[in-house]
Scaffold this active site. Structure first.
Site, PDB file in Angstrom:
ATOM      1  N   ALA A  84     -33.054  12.023 -61.534  1.00  0.00           N
ATOM      2  CA  ALA A  84     -33.818  12.376 -61.399  1.00  0.00           C
ATOM      3  C   ALA A  84     -33.081  13.890 -60.437  1.00  0.00           C
ATOM      4  O   ALA A  84     -33.255  14.387 -61.198  1.00  0.00           O
ATOM      5  CB  ALA A  84     -35.349  11.811 -60.649  1.00  0.00           C
ATOM      6  N   VAL A  85     -32.410  13.733 -59.313  1.00  0.00           N
ATOM      7  CA  VAL A  85     -32.156  14.776 -58.819  1.00  0.00           C
ATOM      8  C   VAL A  85     -30.652  15.114 -59.766  1.00  0.00           C
ATOM      9  O   VAL A  85     -30.985  16.188 -59.460  1.00  0.00           O
ATOM     10  CB  VAL A  85     -31.594  14.038 -57.069  1.00  0.00           C
ATOM     11  CG1 VAL A  85     -31.164  15.636 -56.654  1.00  0.00           C
ATOM     12  CG2 VAL A  85     -32.874  13.119 -56.456  1.00  0.00           C
ATOM     13  N   GLY A  86     -29.832  14.101 -59.786  1.00  0.00           N
ATOM     14  CA  GLY A  86     -28.862  15.641 -60.324  1.00  0.00           C
ATOM     15  C   GLY A  86     -29.480  16.281 -62.265  1.00  0.00           C
ATOM     16  O   GLY A  86     -29.147  17.583 -61.684  1.00  0.00           O
ATOM     17  N   ARG A 142     -33.974   4.398 -46.075  1.00  0.00           N
ATOM     18  CA  ARG A 142     -31.768   5.139 -46.805  1.00  0.00           C
ATOM     19  C   ARG A 142     -30.884   4.464 -46.006  1.00  0.00           C
ATOM     20  O   ARG A 142     -30.517   3.989 -47.225  1.00  0.00           O
ATOM     21  CB  ARG A 142     -32.378   6.735 -46.563  1.00  0.00           C
ATOM     22  CG  ARG A 142     -33.262   7.544 -46.806  1.00  0.00           C
ATOM     23  CD  ARG A 142     -32.696   8.993 -45.916  1.00  0.00           C
ATOM     24  NE  ARG A 142     -34.154   9.767 -46.075  1.00  0.00           N
ATOM     25  CZ  ARG A 142     -35.045   9.856 -45.821  1.00  0.00           C
ATOM     26  NH1 ARG A 142     -35.371   9.623 -44.902  1.00  0.00           N
ATOM     27  NH2 ARG A 142     -36.070  11.178 -46.704  1.00  0.00           N
ATOM     28  N   VAL A 172     -25.017  13.836 -52.135  1.00  0.00           N
ATOM     29  CA  VAL A 172     -26.924  13.830 -51.663  1.00  0.00           C
ATOM     30  C   VAL A 172     -26.904  12.241 -51.759  1.00  0.00           C
ATOM     31  O   VAL A 172     -27.722  12.326 -50.778  1.00  0.00           O
ATOM     32  CB  VAL A 172     -27.225  14.600 -52.965  1.00  0.00           C
ATOM     33  CG1 VAL A 172     -28.658  14.466 -53.446  1.00  0.00           C
ATOM     34  CG2 VAL A 172     -27.070  16.090 -53.339  1.00  0.00           C
ATOM     35  N   SER A 173     -26.381  11.496 -52.295  1.00  0.00           N
ATOM     36  CA  SER A 173     -26.813  10.282 -52.317  1.00  0.00           C
ATOM     37  C   SER A 173     -26.829   9.674 -51.182  1.00  0.00           C
ATOM     38  O   SER A 173     -25.921   9.585 -49.756  1.00  0.00           O
ATOM     39  CB  SER A 173     -25.807   8.969 -53.057  1.00  0.00           C
ATOM     40  OG  SER A 173     -24.984   9.892 -54.496  1.00  0.00           O
ATOM     41  N   ASN A 174     -27.768   9.019 -50.612  1.00  0.00           N
ATOM     42  CA  ASN A 174     -28.716   7.949 -49.101  1.00  0.00           C
ATOM     43  C   ASN A 174     -27.572   6.688 -48.944  1.00  0.00           C
ATOM     44  O   ASN A 174     -26.979   6.434 -50.288  1.00  0.00           O
ATOM     45  CB  ASN A 174     -29.521   8.015 -49.538  1.00  0.00           C
ATOM     46  CG  ASN A 174     -30.856   9.387 -49.020  1.00  0.00           C
ATOM     47  OD1 ASN A 174     -29.888   9.909 -48.435  1.00  0.00           O
ATOM     48  ND2 ASN A 174     -31.477   9.421 -49.635  1.00  0.00           N
ATOM     49  N   ASP A 223     -35.663  18.991 -45.688  1.00  0.00           N
ATOM     50  CA  ASP A 223     -36.033  18.537 -44.332  1.00  0.00           C
ATOM     51  C   ASP A 223     -36.775  20.208 -44.153  1.00  0.00           C
ATOM     52  O   ASP A 223     -37.692  19.696 -43.975  1.00  0.00           O
ATOM     53  CB  ASP A 223     -35.487  18.031 -43.311  1.00  0.00           C
ATOM     54  CG  ASP A 223     -34.815  16.343 -44.227  1.00  0.00           C
ATOM     55  OD1 ASP A 223     -34.983  16.231 -44.710  1.00  0.00           O
ATOM     56  OD2 ASP A 223     -33.593  16.015 -43.683  1.00  0.00           O
ATOM     57  N   ARG A 259     -39.586  20.935 -46.203  1.00  0.00           N
ATOM     58  CA  ARG A 259     -40.380  20.274 -46.230  1.00  0.00           C
ATOM     59  C   ARG A 259     -41.390  20.420 -44.408  1.00  0.00           C
ATOM     60  O   ARG A 259     -41.989  20.078 -44.979  1.00  0.00           O
ATOM     61  CB  ARG A 259     -40.232  18.183 -45.913  1.00  0.00           C
ATOM     62  CG  ARG A 259     -39.866  18.142 -47.129  1.00  0.00           C
ATOM     63  CD  ARG A 259     -39.596  16.388 -47.755  1.00  0.00           C
ATOM     64  NE  ARG A 259     -39.263  15.923 -48.551  1.00  0.00           N
ATOM     65  CZ  ARG A 259     -37.870  15.432 -49.582  1.00  0.00           C
ATOM     66  NH1 ARG A 259     -38.078  14.034 -48.853  1.00  0.00           N
ATOM     67  NH2 ARG A 259     -38.720  15.038 -51.169  1.00  0.00           N
ATOM     68  N   HIS A 309     -30.160  12.556 -41.379  1.00  0.00           N
ATOM     69  CA  HIS A 309     -31.491  12.791 -42.457  1.00  0.00           C
ATOM     70  C   HIS A 309     -32.027  11.077 -42.923  1.00  0.00           C
ATOM     71  O   HIS A 309     -31.553  10.479 -43.670  1.00  0.00           O
ATOM     72  CB  HIS A 309     -30.748  13.315 -44.360  1.00  0.00           C
ATOM     73  CG  HIS A 309     -31.809  13.345 -45.425  1.00  0.00           C
ATOM     74  ND1 HIS A 309     -32.409  13.747 -45.172  1.00  0.00           N
ATOM     75  CD2 HIS A 309     -31.574  12.621 -46.204  1.00  0.00           C
ATOM     76  CE1 HIS A 309     -33.234  13.621 -46.151  1.00  0.00           C
ATOM     77  NE2 HIS A 309     -32.282  12.826 -47.040  1.00  0.00           N
TER      78      HIS A 309
HETATM   79  N1  NAD Z   1     -30.460  13.478 -49.636  1.00  0.00           N
HETATM   80  C1  NAD Z   1     -31.401  13.961 -49.576  1.00  0.00           C
HETATM   81  O1  NAD Z   1     -31.765  14.537 -49.708  1.00  0.00           O
HETATM   82  C2  NAD Z   1     -31.717  13.041 -51.415  1.00  0.00           C
HETATM   83  C3  NAD Z   1     -32.948  13.058 -51.999  1.00  0.00           C
HETATM   84  C4  NAD Z   1     -33.627  12.530 -53.024  1.00  0.00           C
HETATM   85  C5  NAD Z   1     -32.875  11.541 -53.416  1.00  0.00           C
HETATM   86  N2  NAD Z   1     -31.150  10.954 -52.493  1.00  0.00           N
HETATM   87  C6  NAD Z   1     -30.408   9.770 -53.040  1.00  0.00           C
HETATM   88  O2  NAD Z   1     -29.998  10.532 -54.792  1.00  0.00           O
HETATM   89  C7  NAD Z   1     -29.615   9.441 -55.015  1.00  0.00           C
HETATM   90  C8  NAD Z   1     -30.134   9.465 -56.449  1.00  0.00           C
HETATM   91  O3  NAD Z   1     -31.943   9.730 -56.243  1.00  0.00           O
HETATM   92  P1  NAD Z   1     -32.489   9.813 -58.139  1.00  0.00           P
HETATM   93  O4  NAD Z   1     -33.374   9.638 -57.559  1.00  0.00           O
HETATM   94  O5  NAD Z   1     -31.802  10.993 -58.918  1.00  0.00           O
HETATM   95  O6  NAD Z   1     -31.649   8.740 -58.522  1.00  0.00           O
HETATM   96  P2  NAD Z   1     -31.762   8.123 -60.198  1.00  0.00           P
HETATM   97  O7  NAD Z   1     -32.178   6.817 -60.317  1.00  0.00           O
HETATM   98  O8  NAD Z   1     -32.637   8.856 -60.558  1.00  0.00           O
HETATM   99  O9  NAD Z   1     -29.936   8.722 -60.204  1.00  0.00           O
HETATM  100  C9  NAD Z   1     -28.966   8.417 -60.503  1.00  0.00           C
HETATM  101  C10 NAD Z   1     -28.186   8.846 -61.360  1.00  0.00           C
HETATM  102  O10 NAD Z   1     -26.687   7.371 -60.714  1.00  0.00           O
HETATM  103  C11 NAD Z   1     -26.051   7.081 -61.657  1.00  0.00           C
HETATM  104  N3  NAD Z   1     -25.202   6.560 -61.455  1.00  0.00           N
HETATM  105  C12 NAD Z   1     -24.958   5.179 -60.670  1.00  0.00           C
HETATM  106  N4  NAD Z   1     -24.124   4.782 -60.709  1.00  0.00           N
HETATM  107  C13 NAD Z   1     -22.934   5.664 -60.975  1.00  0.00           C
HETATM  108  C14 NAD Z   1     -21.788   5.665 -61.105  1.00  0.00           C
HETATM  109  N5  NAD Z   1     -20.634   5.336 -60.682  1.00  0.00           N
HETATM  110  N6  NAD Z   1     -21.149   7.114 -61.768  1.00  0.00           N
HETATM  111  C15 NAD Z   1     -21.716   8.461 -62.533  1.00  0.00           C
HETATM  112  N7  NAD Z   1     -23.404   8.134 -62.148  1.00  0.00           N
HETATM  113  C16 NAD Z   1     -23.579   6.961 -61.793  1.00  0.00           C
HETATM  114  C17 NAD Z   1     -26.982   6.613 -62.360  1.00  0.00           C
HETATM  115  O11 NAD Z   1     -27.139   6.582 -64.130  1.00  0.00           O
HETATM  116  C18 NAD Z   1     -28.775   7.381 -62.910  1.00  0.00           C
HETATM  117  O12 NAD Z   1     -28.277   7.929 -63.860  1.00  0.00           O
HETATM  118  C19 NAD Z   1     -30.148   8.747 -54.443  1.00  0.00           C
HETATM  119  O13 NAD Z   1     -29.743   7.468 -53.521  1.00  0.00           O
HETATM  120  C20 NAD Z   1     -31.425   9.203 -53.283  1.00  0.00           C
HETATM  121  O14 NAD Z   1     -31.263   8.093 -52.168  1.00  0.00           O
HETATM  122  C21 NAD Z   1     -31.445  12.187 -51.320  1.00  0.00           C
END
Ligand code: NAD
Length: 308
Positions: free
Chosen positions: A10-12, A88, A118-120, A148, A151, A175
């Site tokens: 979703a985020v990527g 998180r 970005v990952s949490n 944040d 928001r 965060h």
């Molecule tokens: N920092 C922020 O403000 C913020 C905001 C939103 C989400 N996040 C975090 O971002 C992360 C992603 O959220 P999302 O909603 O996109 O999740 P998501 O599940 O939609 O997408 C994550 C993707 O990562 C892939 N993945 C997993 N392991 C992998 C690897 N070793 N190599 C490559 N790809 C891999 C998965 O296949 C999946 O497509 C989460 O940890 C979430 O908590 C952070």
């Protein structure tokens, strides 16, 4: 300018979409571990190009880091998001392993890359990238405060029934639901302090709603949000790619600033072609200092769970 986005979830995908629509990067590579997933998202996005009017070339890769070679900027969004009711911090077990492997793979093919985490739990994942890669601190940037703060501005505008473009404000600190420090005393509407328009109680409500902004959306959506996170990352990528010298609160390794050391936490920084070009050490009120200290204690506790 080549940008890699790891994680086609979703985020990527949202991040890649906004980068492409802004049309400042020549190339975006999306990489995911799930077979064909990144290729599919890239193809779908490329089929919006003629409609949206961008020339950025987007391609996908199933875990082949050779395709990310010579990236200027890489965004790490790979990992699991939280589900309703989760913090998180509960994501650390799985995401630490993913972030460590991903950053090492990225650096093998792009030794000079600037990494946006970005990952949490994001502050701890940023700290992990520092401790495991050893690359200079200006090239490791955690995204949290930009989201944040967006928001916070949304909640302030809502409370004052004003357009969001009238509002300026910033959230620093960790965060997390408890760690964010919305700087209500510094927030303004067209340079007038927001305290001129809102009661102390209403301002406190704005700060509280901001801090649980992510949790509120997770409850509504069943997973964490993606539009605003993707937009926040794309603005940071653009600031670096276009050497804008823009100020964002970002998670960065501190060495005495804000009275903190050996911790990554959100503070205002200047983003330009070298990544973090400067940390802005602003004076805080005693109450804000106390909140920042408490926030740092929370982040340090989570860092303590890492197996370094
Ligand atoms: N920092 C922020 O403000 C913020 C905001 C939103 C989400 N996040 C975090 O971002 C992360 C992603 O959220 P999302 O909603 O996109 O999740 P998501 O599940 O939609 O997408 C994550 C993707 O990562 C892939 N993945 C997993 N392991 C992998 C690897 N070793 N190599 C490559 N790809 C891999 C998965 O296949 C999946 O497509 C989460 O940890 C979430 O908590 C952070």
């Amino acid at each position: 300018m080549k940008v890699t986005v790891v994680g086609a979830g979703a985020v990527g995908a949202s991040c890649a979409e906004y980068i492409a629509i802004k049309d400042f990067a020549s190339e975006v590579v999306i990489l995911d571990i799930k077979e064909g997933y990144a290729e599919g998202k890239a193809m779908d996005l490329m089929q919006t190009a003629s409609l949206m009017g961008f020339d950025t070339k987007i391609s996908g890769s199933t875990n082949d880091y050779a395709k990310t070679a010579d990236s200027h900027i890489a965004v790490i969004t790979s990992g699991i998001p939280r589900k309703p009711g989760m913090t998180r911090e509960e994501l650390i077990g799985i995401n630490a392993g993913i972030v460590k492997t991903v950053s090492s793979n990225l650096l093998k093919h792009s030794p000079n890359v600037i990494i946006i985490v970005v990952s949490n739990p994001m502050d701890t994942m940023t700290y992990l990238v520092h401790k495991t890669t050893g690359i200079p601190k200006n090239r490791i940037i955690g995204m949290g405060g930009a989201l944040d703060s967006a928001r916070f501005k949304y909640r302030l505008a809502e409370a004052m029934e004003s357009p969001i473009s009238d509002i300026d404000g910033m959230v620093i600190g960790g965060h997390s639901d408890t760690g964010m420090v919305p700087l209500t005393s510094h927030a303004t509407r067209n340079s007038i302090r927001v305290s001129e328009f809102l009661s102390e109680d209403r301002l406190q409500q704005v700060a509280d709603d901001t801090k649980v902004g992510g949790a509120t959306l997770t409850k509504l959506l069943g997973t964490s949000a993606w539009y605003a996170p993707g937009a926040a990352v794309s603005s940071m990528v653009q600031a670096i790619a276009c050497d804008q010298k823009k100020m964002f609160p970002c998670s960065t390794m501190l060495d005495g600033e804000y009275g903190l050391k050996d911790i990554c936490i959100g503070v205002p920084v200047i983003l330009g072609k070298n990544g973090i070009e400067k940390i802005i050490d602003i004076p805080l009120s005693d109450a804000e200092k106390a909140k920042m200290k408490e926030s740092a204690e929370g982040v340090s506790k989570t860092n303590g769970l890492l197996e370094l």
